[in-house]
Write a protein that holds these residues in place. Structure first.
Motif, PDB file in Angstrom:
ATOM      1  N   ARG A  34       0.828  -1.209   0.000  1.00 56.65           N
ATOM      2  CA  ARG A  34       0.000   0.000   0.000  1.00 56.65           C
ATOM      3  C   ARG A  34       0.856   1.251   0.000  1.00 56.65           C
ATOM      4  O   ARG A  34       0.585   2.212  -0.727  1.00 56.65           O
ATOM      5  N   GLU A  35       1.887   1.261   0.842  1.00 59.23           N
ATOM      6  CA  GLU A  35       2.765   2.419   0.955  1.00 59.23           C
ATOM      7  C   GLU A  35       4.137   1.955   1.407  1.00 59.23           C
ATOM      8  O   GLU A  35       4.254   0.973   2.155  1.00 59.23           O
ATOM      9  N   MET A  36       5.190   2.670   0.986  1.00 54.46           N
ATOM     10  CA  MET A  36       6.554   2.240   1.274  1.00 54.46           C
ATOM     11  C   MET A  36       7.478   3.452   1.270  1.00 54.46           C
ATOM     12  O   MET A  36       7.269   4.410   0.523  1.00 54.46           O
ATOM     13  N   VAL A  37       8.500   3.394   2.123  1.00 60.85           N
ATOM     14  CA  VAL A  37       9.580   4.382   2.098  1.00 60.85           C
ATOM     15  C   VAL A  37      10.906   3.631   2.106  1.00 60.85           C
ATOM     16  O   VAL A  37      10.967   2.455   2.501  1.00 60.85           O
ATOM     17  N   ARG A  38      11.956   4.312   1.686  1.00 63.73           N
ATOM     18  CA  ARG A  38      13.286   3.698   1.628  1.00 63.73           C
ATOM     19  C   ARG A  38      14.264   4.505   2.476  1.00 63.73           C
ATOM     20  O   ARG A  38      14.154   5.726   2.580  1.00 63.73           O
ATOM     21  N   SER A  39      15.228   3.790   3.050  1.00 68.91           N
ATOM     22  CA  SER A  39      16.299   4.432   3.782  1.00 68.91           C
ATOM     23  C   SER A  39      17.501   3.498   3.774  1.00 68.91           C
ATOM     24  O   SER A  39      17.478   2.435   3.142  1.00 68.91           O
ATOM     25  N   VAL A  40      18.556   3.895   4.467  1.00 67.64           N
ATOM     26  CA  VAL A  40      19.785   3.106   4.537  1.00 67.64           C
ATOM     27  C   VAL A  40      20.240   3.100   5.989  1.00 67.64           C
ATOM     28  O   VAL A  40      20.237   4.151   6.652  1.00 67.64           O
TER      29      VAL A  40
ATOM     30  N   PRO B 189      23.143   2.622   9.123  1.00 68.54           N
ATOM     31  CA  PRO B 189      24.500   3.167   9.204  1.00 68.54           C
ATOM     32  C   PRO B 189      25.574   2.310   8.553  1.00 68.54           C
ATOM     33  O   PRO B 189      26.637   2.813   8.189  1.00 68.54           O
ATOM     34  N   ALA B 190      25.311   1.016   8.390  1.00 71.46           N
ATOM     35  CA  ALA B 190      26.287   0.132   7.752  1.00 71.46           C
ATOM     36  C   ALA B 190      26.188   0.160   6.235  1.00 71.46           C
ATOM     37  O   ALA B 190      27.088  -0.323   5.545  1.00 71.46           O
ATOM     38  N   GLY B 191      25.074   0.695   5.699  1.00 68.83           N
ATOM     39  CA  GLY B 191      24.909   0.769   4.257  1.00 68.83           C
ATOM     40  C   GLY B 191      23.877  -0.178   3.670  1.00 68.83           C
ATOM     41  O   GLY B 191      23.727  -0.244   2.443  1.00 68.83           O
ATOM     42  N   THR B 192      23.140  -0.896   4.506  1.00 65.62           N
ATOM     43  CA  THR B 192      22.105  -1.804   4.005  1.00 65.62           C
ATOM     44  C   THR B 192      20.899  -1.022   3.525  1.00 65.62           C
ATOM     45  O   THR B 192      20.372  -0.166   4.258  1.00 65.62           O
ATOM     46  N   ARG B 193      20.450  -1.296   2.306  1.00 68.04           N
ATOM     47  CA  ARG B 193      19.270  -0.633   1.750  1.00 68.04           C
ATOM     48  C   ARG B 193      18.019  -1.249   2.370  1.00 68.04           C
ATOM     49  O   ARG B 193      17.801  -2.464   2.314  1.00 68.04           O
ATOM     50  N   LEU B 194      17.202  -0.375   2.964  1.00 68.69           N
ATOM     51  CA  LEU B 194      16.012  -0.818   3.691  1.00 68.69           C
ATOM     52  C   LEU B 194      14.751  -0.263   3.046  1.00 68.69           C
ATOM     53  O   LEU B 194      14.747   0.862   2.524  1.00 68.69           O
ATOM     54  N   GLU B 195      13.691  -1.051   3.119  1.00 69.85           N
ATOM     55  CA  GLU B 195      12.370  -0.605   2.713  1.00 69.85           C
ATOM     56  C   GLU B 195      11.419  -0.856   3.874  1.00 69.85           C
ATOM     57  O   GLU B 195      11.410  -1.952   4.456  1.00 69.85           O
ATOM     58  N   PHE B 196      10.626   0.141   4.230  1.00 74.18           N
ATOM     59  CA  PHE B 196       9.611   0.017   5.280  1.00 74.18           C
ATOM     60  C   PHE B 196       8.249   0.150   4.612  1.00 74.18           C
ATOM     61  O   PHE B 196       8.030   1.077   3.830  1.00 74.18           O
ATOM     62  N   PHE B 197       7.337  -0.727   4.930  1.00 71.80           N
ATOM     63  CA  PHE B 197       6.073  -0.772   4.198  1.00 71.80           C
ATOM     64  C   PHE B 197       4.949  -1.248   5.100  1.00 71.80           C
ATOM     65  O   PHE B 197       5.167  -1.811   6.181  1.00 71.80           O
ATOM     66  N   TYR B 198       3.721  -1.047   4.616  1.00 68.32           N
ATOM     67  CA  TYR B 198       2.564  -1.707   5.225  1.00 68.32           C
ATOM     68  C   TYR B 198       1.609  -2.099   4.099  1.00 68.32           C
ATOM     69  O   TYR B 198       1.699  -1.608   2.977  1.00 68.32           O
ATOM     70  N   GLY B 199       0.691  -2.996   4.405  1.00 68.20           N
ATOM     71  CA  GLY B 199      -0.351  -3.377   3.455  1.00 68.20           C
ATOM     72  C   GLY B 199       0.156  -4.171   2.272  1.00 68.20           C
ATOM     73  O   GLY B 199      -0.146  -3.827   1.123  1.00 68.20           O
ATOM     74  N   GLN B 200       0.881  -5.269   2.519  1.00 66.65           N
ATOM     75  CA  GLN B 200       1.349  -6.081   1.405  1.00 66.65           C
ATOM     76  C   GLN B 200       0.202  -6.909   0.831  1.00 66.65           C
ATOM     77  O   GLN B 200      -0.671  -7.393   1.563  1.00 66.65           O
ATOM     78  N   MET B 201       0.219  -7.087  -0.476  1.00 61.37           N
ATOM     79  CA  MET B 201      -0.819  -7.803  -1.184  1.00 61.37           C
ATOM     80  C   MET B 201      -0.913  -9.255  -0.739  1.00 61.37           C
ATOM     81  O   MET B 201       0.091  -9.943  -0.600  1.00 61.37           O
ATOM     82  N   CYS B 202      -2.145  -9.718  -0.512  1.00 62.92           N
ATOM     83  CA  CYS B 202      -2.433 -11.136  -0.285  1.00 62.92           C
ATOM     84  C   CYS B 202      -3.281 -11.607  -1.463  1.00 62.92           C
ATOM     85  O   CYS B 202      -4.495 -11.369  -1.494  1.00 62.92           O
ATOM     86  N   PRO B 203      -2.675 -12.249  -2.473  1.00 64.88           N
ATOM     87  CA  PRO B 203      -3.413 -12.628  -3.672  1.00 64.88           C
ATOM     88  C   PRO B 203      -4.530 -13.637  -3.360  1.00 64.88           C
ATOM     89  O   PRO B 203      -4.462 -14.388  -2.389  1.00 64.88           O
ATOM     90  N   GLN B 204      -5.516 -13.641  -4.228  1.00 69.18           N
ATOM     91  CA  GLN B 204      -6.602 -14.605  -4.074  1.00 69.18           C
ATOM     92  C   GLN B 204      -6.092 -16.027  -4.297  1.00 69.18           C
ATOM     93  O   GLN B 204      -6.551 -16.968  -3.639  1.00 69.18           O
ATOM     94  N   SER B 205      -5.135 -16.190  -5.207  1.00 63.75           N
ATOM     95  CA  SER B 205      -4.598 -17.524  -5.470  1.00 63.75           C
ATOM     96  C   SER B 205      -3.796 -18.004  -4.266  1.00 63.75           C
ATOM     97  O   SER B 205      -2.916 -17.289  -3.768  1.00 63.75           O
ATOM     98  N   PRO B 206      -4.067 -19.201  -3.758  1.00 60.26           N
ATOM     99  CA  PRO B 206      -3.378 -19.669  -2.554  1.00 60.26           C
ATOM    100  C   PRO B 206      -1.940 -20.081  -2.846  1.00 60.26           C
ATOM    101  O   PRO B 206      -1.590 -20.421  -3.975  1.00 60.26           O
ATOM    102  N   PHE B 207      -1.116 -20.012  -1.797  1.00 58.80           N
ATOM    103  CA  PHE B 207       0.235 -20.548  -1.905  1.00 58.80           C
ATOM    104  C   PHE B 207       0.164 -22.070  -1.880  1.00 58.80           C
ATOM    105  O   PHE B 207      -0.433 -22.666  -0.991  1.00 58.80           O
ATOM    106  N   ILE B 208       0.794 -22.686  -2.881  1.00 63.75           N
ATOM    107  CA  ILE B 208       0.882 -24.153  -2.936  1.00 63.75           C
ATOM    108  C   ILE B 208       2.347 -24.509  -3.139  1.00 63.75           C
ATOM    109  O   ILE B 208       2.942 -24.202  -4.173  1.00 63.75           O
ATOM    110  N   SER B 209       2.942 -25.138  -2.145  1.00 67.35           N
ATOM    111  CA  SER B 209       4.344 -25.526  -2.258  1.00 67.35           C
ATOM    112  C   SER B 209       4.500 -26.696  -3.214  1.00 67.35           C
ATOM    113  O   SER B 209       3.767 -27.688  -3.114  1.00 67.35           O
TER     114      SER B 209
END
Length: 303
Positions: A122-128, A130-150
């Motif tokens: 739904r929404e996301m921001v990016r930051s880094v 202090p060590a240099g790792t690229r980070l993304e912070f988000f909420y509201g990730q999609m849950c598809p109608q199709s189920p996960f089948i391993s």
């Protein structure tokens, strides 16, 4: 519980509050990798060894382990880590993360609507960090109608515990540790201090650790030592060890702190993945930090 699972069949374990207020970061949401090999190699590894389901679109591989649209993403590029996605509960929690980071002098970049669609959030921001790792912070990730089948019949332990955990070696250790604790609300689970190294293990939900940090490495070039996926049974770990033996780096063993029974594989991006079961969970009302002198009680030897 703070969040309702989209799919009730996904193995789900409780969240955690700290000191009467919820943490800013809720869980490890997803990880992005790059590879200079064939995307199909990563897809085969993710499906055949790890038991995830994968789809490739516009040259980008997305692997699922539960009801979420994806948990691992792989694209072409210099082999290694591309980004780490941390989940928060809602728009207010995301705004609080932004406020804390900016107040501490860290740059925060709002993601475009196109980037949010690409991540399925739904929404996301990016930051880094202090060590240099690229980070993304988000909420509201999609849950598809199709189920996960391993494709291998594997069940992953996710839900409020998130994807699993990540372990980094960082040169600016004290600053990085402070970043995750003071700004993002992580709590220390325990500390490894032994002859062969040190590490601090941090949690943001009931999983023993979603993040661990070790000192060392090159300035501005943090190294992901491994990431972890948890599955439901010991048989699932053993069968994966058999399926992926050619990529196996450490045979089955048990960790001393989180009691995870696991083996390790080398991914096509060159980063290890721990594949385990039976990790303990933390109740912050009763948990006390321990100092441990070794990471494994037994096993985890090279094949």
């Amino acid at each position: 519980m703070r969040r309702v699972q989209c799919n009730p069949d996904v193995i789900h374990r409780g969240g955690v509050s700290v000191g009467g207020s919820e943490m800013s970061v809720f869980a490890l949401g997803y990880i992005g990798f790059r590879t200079d090999g064939a995307i199909e190699e990563w897809q085969a590894f993710g499906q055949d060894t790890l038991g995830m389901s994968g789809t490739v679109e516009s040259g980008v591989l997305r692997l699922r382990s539960d009801d979420r649209a994806f948990r691992l993403q792989v694209e072409k590029g210099e082999p290694g880590l591309a980004f780490v996605g941390w989940e928060v509960a809602n728009d207010e929690a995301l705004a609080e993360v932004v406020r804390r980071l900016e107040a501490a002098g860290h740059e925060v970049e709002p993601a475009s609507a196109e980037d949010c669609r690409a991540r399925g959030v739904r929404e996301m921001v990016r930051s880094v960090d202090p060590a240099g790792t690229r980070l993304e912070f988000f909420y509201g990730q999609m849950c598809p109608q199709s189920p996960f089948i391993s494709p291998t019949g594997t069940q992953f332990v996710t839900g409020d515990l998130g994807l699993g955990h990540v372990v980094f070696q960082v040169d600016r250790f004290d600053e990085t540790l402070d970043f995750y604790r003071r700004l993002l609300g992580f709590r220390v689970s325990d500390i490894w201090q032994g002859e062969n190294g040190t590490a601090t293990f941090l949690h943001c939900n009931a999983r023993h650790h979603s993040l661990a940090l070790r000192p060392g490495g090159d300035p501005g070039n943090p190294r992901m030592i491994h990431f972890m996926l948890e599955v439901a049974t010991l048989d699932m770990v053993g069968m994966a060890q058999d399926r992926g033996y050619d990529a196996l780096t450490r045979r089955m063993g048990r960790h001393f702190n989180d009691m995870m029974l696991s083996c390790y594989f080398r991914t096509p991006s060159g980063i290890e993945v721990e594949y385990g079961t039976g990790g303990i969970q933390i109740d912050d009302a009763t948990w006390t930090v321990s100092l441990i002198d070794r990471p494994s009680g037994w096993g985890h030897q090279a094949p």
